[in-house]
Design a protein around this motif. Structure first.
Motif, PDB file in Angstrom:
ATOM      1  N   ARG A  53       0.834  -6.645  -6.082  1.00  0.00           N
ATOM      2  CA  ARG A  53       2.127  -6.750  -7.147  1.00  0.00           C
ATOM      3  C   ARG A  53       3.185  -7.523  -6.454  1.00  0.00           C
ATOM      4  O   ARG A  53       4.270  -7.764  -6.910  1.00  0.00           O
ATOM      5  CB  ARG A  53       2.309  -5.662  -7.400  1.00  0.00           C
ATOM      6  CG  ARG A  53       1.367  -4.670  -8.060  1.00  0.00           C
ATOM      7  CD  ARG A  53       1.081  -5.013  -9.320  1.00  0.00           C
ATOM      8  NE  ARG A  53       2.159  -4.635 -10.286  1.00  0.00           N
ATOM      9  CZ  ARG A  53       2.670  -5.387 -11.046  1.00  0.00           C
ATOM     10  NH1 ARG A  53       2.527  -6.541 -11.221  1.00  0.00           N
ATOM     11  NH2 ARG A  53       3.619  -4.880 -12.005  1.00  0.00           N
ATOM     12  N   LEU A  54       3.106  -7.948  -4.828  1.00  0.00           N
ATOM     13  CA  LEU A  54       4.180  -8.776  -4.509  1.00  0.00           C
ATOM     14  C   LEU A  54       3.864 -10.098  -4.342  1.00  0.00           C
ATOM     15  O   LEU A  54       2.665 -10.475  -3.788  1.00  0.00           O
ATOM     16  CB  LEU A  54       4.482  -7.966  -3.084  1.00  0.00           C
ATOM     17  CG  LEU A  54       5.101  -6.663  -3.353  1.00  0.00           C
ATOM     18  CD1 LEU A  54       5.572  -5.891  -1.870  1.00  0.00           C
ATOM     19  CD2 LEU A  54       6.343  -6.385  -4.342  1.00  0.00           C
ATOM     20  N   ALA A  55       4.963 -10.865  -4.023  1.00  0.00           N
ATOM     21  CA  ALA A  55       4.645 -12.344  -3.760  1.00  0.00           C
ATOM     22  C   ALA A  55       4.059 -12.735  -2.434  1.00  0.00           C
ATOM     23  O   ALA A  55       4.440 -11.928  -1.559  1.00  0.00           O
ATOM     24  CB  ALA A  55       5.704 -13.100  -4.264  1.00  0.00           C
ATOM     25  N   ASP A  56       3.196 -13.645  -2.407  1.00  0.00           N
ATOM     26  CA  ASP A  56       2.615 -13.903  -0.961  1.00  0.00           C
ATOM     27  C   ASP A  56       3.740 -14.486  -0.021  1.00  0.00           C
ATOM     28  O   ASP A  56       3.694 -14.134   1.190  1.00  0.00           O
ATOM     29  CB  ASP A  56       1.450 -14.866  -1.176  1.00  0.00           C
ATOM     30  CG  ASP A  56       0.502 -14.301  -1.732  1.00  0.00           C
ATOM     31  OD1 ASP A  56       0.203 -13.222  -1.763  1.00  0.00           O
ATOM     32  OD2 ASP A  56      -0.108 -15.347  -2.526  1.00  0.00           O
TER      33      ASP A  56
END
Lengths: 209, 209
Positions: free
Chosen positions: B155-158
């Motif tokens: 759910r978090l950006a890379d």
DNA sequence: GCATTATTCTAACTAATGTTAGACAGGTTA
DNA sequence: TAACCTGTCTAACATTAGTTAGAATAATGC
């Protein structure tokens, strides 16, 4: 004859002992806070005796206030210089990214003055706090303008409150004083990442929310 | 016979005078800081004399440390309770949003203890700072886990660093102590907006950057 | 009622604080 | 040389700090 110019009775040159006192005191205020930094501590750091400080400053309060006000002005100048170096008509968001890096830079590279301000503000005498608030307001206005320009350019989301954004920005930047160590990422890297999170969002794009 | 249970020599009940001392001291520490809060101030707020405080606490340091440790634990409990009320298998980002609100809630609603911690930490004796750091680490670990779960769920950006995200979060939340007034938005509204900015980004979607 | 325990106060101690007045040394000017 | 100014130090001042020992008060148990 005094070395200083003919206008003032007290020395206000920025090169001599007075400046060294300010530097040493800023360092101590940053580390130990206002009440825990005694004039004798400061004098010891200078290799002098406490009474001698009164040749340069009328009181501990004046000494501290000088440092704290200068602390904000230094950060302000740093940001202002960085903005001046930006090309005319730059993207307002780019400007903010640059301002974030400049703020962090000023805060952590020889940033005893600014750190002293942030660290001591809450515990300083009340009248002094009032005067300090005015200086803070001026810097705050700079950021209001930065954000306002981005808003007018349509670069900010409609459902984001400008004040809240400014508070989050200040919080993220100034809170670094609480944890940043020498071996941590540089102000540039840190500012880059802060901007990345605050403006593009930490959530993965295309998530379900 | 002492009112307290049979295990300890000193009173440690949470209902009586000892608790009132803690409450009053927390308020004073929050307002004035560690060094500027004298035992005589505390005693005056209690309607007693300074020496009497030693019946409940061995030293000023112990008194302050009790408050500061409890401050973190209260916030921690607040967040923990809020998480427990979340449905099983909730969206990790929802959990974080809820945690933000709970943290702000604990910080600002009867949050003298937590505020005292944040306000005084930098200016407290060194050994005490070491012990306090351990308590802080525990709470930090809770957030590491919250963020880690969101990360694992994709759910978090890379390109967002988990540590940086945590620092920004803590900064935004704790910095509210520097400016939040009675008439400001509620912790719920504030938390909502903070989450909105930090996870979706302040920039308008579809911008050129 | 008496002994005991719990709680608070009194009164001091020592150390440290910001601040001040005046002496002292060194250099500068006349 | 004499007068003067600059920068520092000495030595004290009043105040306040955290802390302590012991007396005083109030409550409780038998």
């Amino acid at each position: 004859m005094p070395r200083s110019a003919a206008k003032s009775e007290k020395p206000d040159n920025n090169d001599g002992t007075r400046r060294q006192i300010l530097d040493q005191t800023a360092k101590l205020l940053r580390m130990n806070g206002y009440a825990s930094t005694s004039l004798r501590d400061i004098a010891a750091a200078m290799g002098m005796k406490a009474g001698s400080l009164y040749y340069y400053f009328a009181s501990k309060e004046e000494l501290a206030e000088t440092i704290m006000a200068e602390g904000i002005e230094r950060v302000r100048d740093g940001v202002k210089k960085a903005m001046a170096a930006q090309p005319e008509g730059a993207d307002p968001l780019d400007n903010i990214a640059v301002a974030i890096k400049a703020h962090l830079q000023a805060l952590h590279v020889s940033g005893d003055y600014a750190s002293a301000n942030i660290r001591c503000f809450a515990h300083v005498p009340d009248e002094m706090k009032l005067r300090m608030r005015k200086v803070r307001k001026r810097y705050e206005a700079d950021w209001r303008k930065l954000i306002g320009t981005a808003r007018e350019a349509g670069r900010l989301a409609d459902d984001v409150d400008d004040d809240a954004l400014r508070y989050v920005l200040f919080g993220a930047m100034n809170w670094t004083l609480e944890w940043l160590r020498r071996d941590n990422p540089s102000p540039e890297q840190l500012g880059e990442m802060f901007f990345r999170i605050l403006f593009n969002g930490a959530a993965r794009a295309g998530g379900k929310s």
